[in-house]
Scaffold this active site. Sequence first.
Site, PDB file in Angstrom:
ATOM      1  N   TYR A   1     -12.462  19.005 -15.265  1.00 20.25           N
ATOM      2  CA  TYR A   1     -12.997  17.659 -15.440  1.00 20.25           C
ATOM      3  C   TYR A   1     -14.211  17.440 -14.527  1.00 20.25           C
ATOM      4  CZ  TYR A   1     -13.161  12.581 -15.424  1.00 20.25           C
ATOM      5  OH  TYR A   1     -13.581  11.290 -15.514  1.00 20.25           O
TER       6      TYR A   1
ATOM      7  N   ARG B   1       0.852  -1.204   0.000  1.00  9.05           N
ATOM      8  CA  ARG B   1       0.000   0.000   0.000  1.00  9.05           C
ATOM      9  C   ARG B   1       0.879   1.243   0.000  1.00  9.05           C
ATOM     10  NH1 ARG B   1      -1.681   1.926   4.611  1.00  9.05           N
ATOM     11  NH2 ARG B   1      -2.370  -0.036   5.489  1.00  9.05           N
TER      12      ARG B   1
ATOM     13  N   LYS C   1      -5.686   7.760 -19.361  1.00 11.14           N
ATOM     14  CA  LYS C   1      -5.935   8.302 -20.691  1.00 11.14           C
ATOM     15  C   LYS C   1      -4.698   8.116 -21.577  1.00 11.14           C
ATOM     16  CE  LYS C   1      -9.831   9.498 -18.831  1.00 11.14           C
ATOM     17  NZ  LYS C   1     -10.025  10.806 -18.227  1.00 11.14           N
TER      18      LYS C   1
ATOM     19  N   ASP D   1      -3.736  19.999 -14.068  1.00 13.89           N
ATOM     20  CA  ASP D   1      -4.107  18.697 -14.614  1.00 13.89           C
ATOM     21  C   ASP D   1      -3.670  18.687 -16.079  1.00 13.89           C
ATOM     22  OD1 ASP D   1      -5.473  16.584 -15.871  1.00 13.89           O
ATOM     23  OD2 ASP D   1      -7.209  16.747 -14.536  1.00 13.89           O
TER      24      ASP D   1
HETATM   25  C1  LIG Z   1     -10.289  11.201 -16.972  1.00 14.92           C
HETATM   26  C2  LIG Z   1      -9.794  12.460 -16.390  1.00 14.92           C
HETATM   27  C3  LIG Z   1      -9.593  12.586 -15.012  1.00 14.92           C
HETATM   28  C4  LIG Z   1      -9.933  11.477 -14.030  1.00 14.92           C
HETATM   29  O1  LIG Z   1      -9.147  10.367 -14.229  1.00 14.92           O
HETATM   30  P1  LIG Z   1      -9.590   8.868 -13.768  1.00 14.92           P
HETATM   31  O2  LIG Z   1      -8.368   8.077 -14.040  1.00 14.92           O
HETATM   32  O3  LIG Z   1     -10.763   8.504 -14.627  1.00 14.92           O
HETATM   33  O4  LIG Z   1      -9.975   8.959 -12.348  1.00 14.92           O
HETATM   34  C5  LIG Z   1      -9.085  13.777 -14.536  1.00 14.92           C
HETATM   35  N1  LIG Z   1      -8.805  14.795 -15.356  1.00 14.92           N
HETATM   36  C6  LIG Z   1      -8.993  14.718 -16.686  1.00 14.92           C
HETATM   37  C7  LIG Z   1      -8.652  15.889 -17.541  1.00 14.92           C
HETATM   38  C8  LIG Z   1      -9.490  13.552 -17.256  1.00 14.92           C
HETATM   39  O5  LIG Z   1      -9.676  13.487 -18.573  1.00 14.92           O
END
Ligand SMILES: *Cc1c(COP(=O)(O)O)cnc(C)c1O
Length: 394
Positions: free
Chosen positions: A111, A58, A208, A183
């Site tokens: 997001y 963990r 992604k 982000d």
């Molecule tokens: C998909 C996404 C997230 C969240 O990511 P997860 O892995 O689905 O929790 C955060 N920010 C952006 C810009 C995203 O496209």
Amino acid sequence: MKQQVNRATEAVWAGEKDYRAHGASQVPVVNSVSYDYEDLDYWYKVSTGGAEGYIYSRNTNPTVAAFEEKVAALEDAEAATSFATGMAAISGTFYTFLKPGDRVVSIKDSYGGTNRLFSDFLPHMNIEATLCDTDDHEALEEEIGKGCRLVHLESPTNPTVKIIDIKRIAEAAHEAGALVVVDNTFATPILQNPLELGADLVIHSATKFLGGHADALGGILCGKKELVAEVFHYREINGATLDPHAAYMLLRGMKTLDLRVRKQTENAEKLVEYLSHHPEVEDLFYPGLESHPHHDIAKAQMRGYGGIFSFSLKGGQEAVRKVLPLLKYANRAANLGAVETTVGPANTTSHVESTEEEMKALGIPSSLVRYSAGIEDFDDLKNDLAQALDSVKN
Ligand SMILES: *Cc1c(COP(=O)(O)O)cnc(C)c1O
């Protein structure tokens, strides 16, 4: 740390050497939950931070550590810590640094899940989030100037690919004594490095583009050692740890990150050019378009405009309902950044929780489609769009 070699090379090689046991040419998946110590004194030393090693997965795990080192190298960051998902990275960062009474300044187009943290969860802790119109730099500066603990940014944004001048907003934030979190999921470290532009921390949904194959969830946070260590401590206690197998899938996916992002960007640029002349297309959003309101900022802070664009059709939602099911080379799915082209209406993907009025207020056409270009051949993608759009020809 300054970049020593090209990112394409880093994506393949960085972070792996220390973790390849037995001379293996690939990082193994270490599924072990715990680690055996014959020497109890040494075990105690590792447990209390007096020596390097692993105690319990963990907290730390060798496969996960290799993934973290690779992303840190690509973002030119001192350190990185990973999470089970992108949302775990974002919420973990907020819960580490925000205390009751603190204020966050962010954007309306962040997001969907991040927006829900601002609206549904941070208020429970008496943390207020002020969300500005996404590309209104003056409004952002004004709100930041009133004082805040953290500024959370995304650029490009979902789904209308708006662009924020990261350097400019980071300067305002630092003047106000705030931490700047970006982000960077849409741009990837191949096209943009927020730390270089003044951000303190950079986050990715590794689910992604980093993984790129839509088969593993993950999240990561990069930045200065001391800041990352604080968030690591939250995560090891909170428990939203990246699974070693997912870490391996992400590591493997990242070897082709540079190739994929280049091809996806090239496909997106050419498809946007094609759609810009198509009679059924109403609006088209892409930072590479000279008509994009912040094309110049994108040009200055990015090394390419990315694989994602969005468009609306003259025939509205009815046309979208006809066209999307006809695409042969696209998944209609709530995902992006995969090797397969992925499409989805904004009202089903990024803004599934918004009403039509809310979308309108955000400047998002109700029939908007997000298109995340894959690595397929451009002509095939163009012909596929053409035959699907033929079905709504007037
Ligand atoms: C998909 C996404 C997230 C969240 O990511 P997860 O892995 O689905 O929790 C955060 N920010 C952006 C810009 C995203 O496209």
